[in-house]
Design a protein around this motif. Structure first.
Motif, PDB file in Angstrom:
ATOM      1  N   GLY A  46       8.758   3.670   2.024  1.00 31.43           N
ATOM      2  CA  GLY A  46       8.188   3.399   0.706  1.00 31.43           C
ATOM      3  C   GLY A  46       7.200   2.250   0.662  1.00 31.43           C
ATOM      4  N   THR A  47       6.838   1.688   1.804  1.00 27.04           N
ATOM      5  CA  THR A  47       5.918   0.544   1.833  1.00 27.04           C
ATOM      6  C   THR A  47       4.562   0.883   1.219  1.00 27.04           C
ATOM      7  N   CYS A  48       4.100   2.094   1.401  1.00 26.48           N
ATOM      8  CA  CYS A  48       2.762   2.471   0.928  1.00 26.48           C
ATOM      9  C   CYS A  48       2.770   3.012  -0.504  1.00 26.48           C
ATOM     10  N   LYS A  49       3.914   2.944  -1.182  1.00 24.80           N
ATOM     11  CA  LYS A  49       4.026   3.549  -2.516  1.00 24.80           C
ATOM     12  C   LYS A  49       2.893   3.074  -3.434  1.00 24.80           C
ATOM     13  N   SER A  50       2.202   4.020  -4.032  1.00 28.29           N
ATOM     14  CA  SER A  50       1.076   3.748  -4.918  1.00 28.29           C
ATOM     15  C   SER A  50       1.198   4.649  -6.137  1.00 28.29           C
ATOM     16  N   ARG A  51       0.260   4.496  -7.062  1.00 26.82           N
ATOM     17  CA  ARG A  51       0.284   5.349  -8.256  1.00 26.82           C
ATOM     18  C   ARG A  51      -1.012   6.136  -8.353  1.00 26.82           C
ATOM     19  N   LEU A  88      -9.145  12.024  -6.028  1.00 28.84           N
ATOM     20  CA  LEU A  88      -8.011  11.241  -6.504  1.00 28.84           C
ATOM     21  C   LEU A  88      -8.429   9.810  -6.813  1.00 28.84           C
ATOM     22  N   VAL A  89      -7.693   9.194  -7.746  1.00 27.83           N
ATOM     23  CA  VAL A  89      -7.797   7.758  -7.990  1.00 27.83           C
ATOM     24  C   VAL A  89      -6.409   7.174  -7.794  1.00 27.83           C
ATOM     25  N   LEU A  90      -6.276   6.251  -6.830  1.00 29.47           N
ATOM     26  CA  LEU A  90      -4.985   5.633  -6.515  1.00 29.47           C
ATOM     27  C   LEU A  90      -5.033   4.132  -6.771  1.00 29.47           C
ATOM     28  N   ARG A  91      -3.988   3.617  -7.389  1.00 36.45           N
ATOM     29  CA  ARG A  91      -3.823   2.172  -7.523  1.00 36.45           C
ATOM     30  C   ARG A  91      -2.941   1.692  -6.377  1.00 36.45           C
ATOM     31  N   ILE A  92      -3.514   0.853  -5.527  1.00 41.51           N
ATOM     32  CA  ILE A  92      -2.833   0.380  -4.324  1.00 41.51           C
ATOM     33  C   ILE A  92      -2.225  -1.003  -4.611  1.00 41.51           C
TER      34      ILE A  92
END
Length: 343
Positions: A46-51, A88-92
């Protein structure tokens, strides 16, 4: 075939990468030398979990400890497992520095300048490497003011696919950019800017939208409307635009044009000056009620000077309505942006 992935970091810097349907977002990011947070690469930590804020994708395989069903329903994802079905648009959840990347710098030529009034100037730039510049509608860049050693932040009023970049600036006495634009600027001048930046940008069109602009805070909303003009919009979009005096009103004709091409779009403007010839006198808060807010089933985008932003937020709170999402951006006379998200 590949899709464009926008990676928006917590410090507001956005980088774009190309990702094939058969590769994960993490793989595409690392190929572009952007080291998003990553440990296991197999959906276990889950370290890379983003929205994900826009677009569709296959979430891949992972264990519940890395990403719960509730999180997945809220749009959270694992870049190490997800493969795109669209842009896609991801919030990191890390800074760009931690990902060993930074905002890009571009050279540009001043293509034109228009003095709408003593208080408002619009200018356009031709970027040297326009094809290499991507941004999300609503974002801004930092522009170096020629001959000053200073820079100022301005949102694009143009859309991401338009060739020229356009900006609206409120002039202030003694301002670095104001002085340049009103006294020295000439078409053909060379400028430099860095970006794109900011977390104030158009998300997925999931419900009715209320756009609120104060003065030159109209700029990023024009960029959003340009994007909406290029895609189907299945929900009502309402824009309320407030200024101090009649001379501060700009782009009413542009808004009318958007109302012709975006069937669900309507707008109104108001002027604070009691001597105005506008139909609506006063502030935008006077145009907001529970029906305007769709009883909370609404995404709000608000941009303007701090006093206006705070007044609108306070008014909405007083109505007892909690919007589905609330994105706002304040700007000061020095054009320092402060973005935030509520609800």
């Amino acid at each position: 075939m590949s899709f464009q992935i926008a990676l928006n970091f917590e410090d507001g810097i956005t980088r774009f990468v190309e990702c094939r349907p058969d590769e994960t977002v993490a793989e595409a990011s690392y190929k572009a030398r952007i080291n998003i947070p990553l440990d296991c690469r197999d959906g276990a930590c889950g370290t890379c979990k983003s929205r994900c804020e826009s677009g569709s994708y296959d979430g891949g395989d992972y264990i519940d400890e890395a990403l719960t069903d509730d999180e997945a329903e809220q749009g959270y994802c694992l870049p190490c497992q997800m493969t795109p079905h669209s842009d896609l648009v991801l919030r990191i959840p890390s800074s760009s520095a931690a990902a060993k990347t930074s905002a890009a710098t571009f050279g540009a030529t001043l293509a034109g300048i228009r003095h709408h009034s003593p208080s408002t100037v619009e200018f356009t730039l031709d970027a040297d490497e326009r094809d290499g510049l991507d941004f999300l509608p609503g974002q801004y860049v930092n522009i170096a003011v020629p001959g000053t050693g200073q820079s100022r932040s301005y949102s694009m009023s143009s859309g991401p696919t338009q060739r020229q970049l356009s900006f609206l600036v409120r002039t202030v006495p003694g301002g670095a950019m104001s002085g340049y634009l009103t006294e020295r600027a000439r078409p053909g001048d060379r400028l430099e800017f860095t970006g794109p930046m900011g977390s104030f940008y158009l998300r997925q069109l999931a419900r009715p939208m209320l756009l609120l602009a104060g003065g030159t805070g109209l700029a990023p909303l024009l960029s959003m409307l340009e994007r909406m003009a290029q895609q189907p919009v299945g929900h009502p979009v309402r824009l309320l635009y407030g200024v101090t005096g009649d001379q501060d009103l700009v782009h009413l004709d542009t808004l009318a044009d958007y109302a012709e091409v975006i069937p669900s779009f309507t707008f109104e403007h108001c002027v604070a000056d009691a001597a105005s010839s506008a139909r609506n006198k006063g502030f935008v808060t006077g145009l907001i009620d529970s029906s305007t807010l769709h009883d909370g089933d609404v995404d709000i985008y608000l941009c303007g000077p701090p006093a206006m932003v705070d007044a609108v937020r306070g008014h909405i709170t007083s109505l007892g309505v909690i919007p589905a999402s609330f994105h706002y951006e304040r700007f000061t006379p020095a054009a320092v942006h402060e973005t935030a998200e509520a609800a």
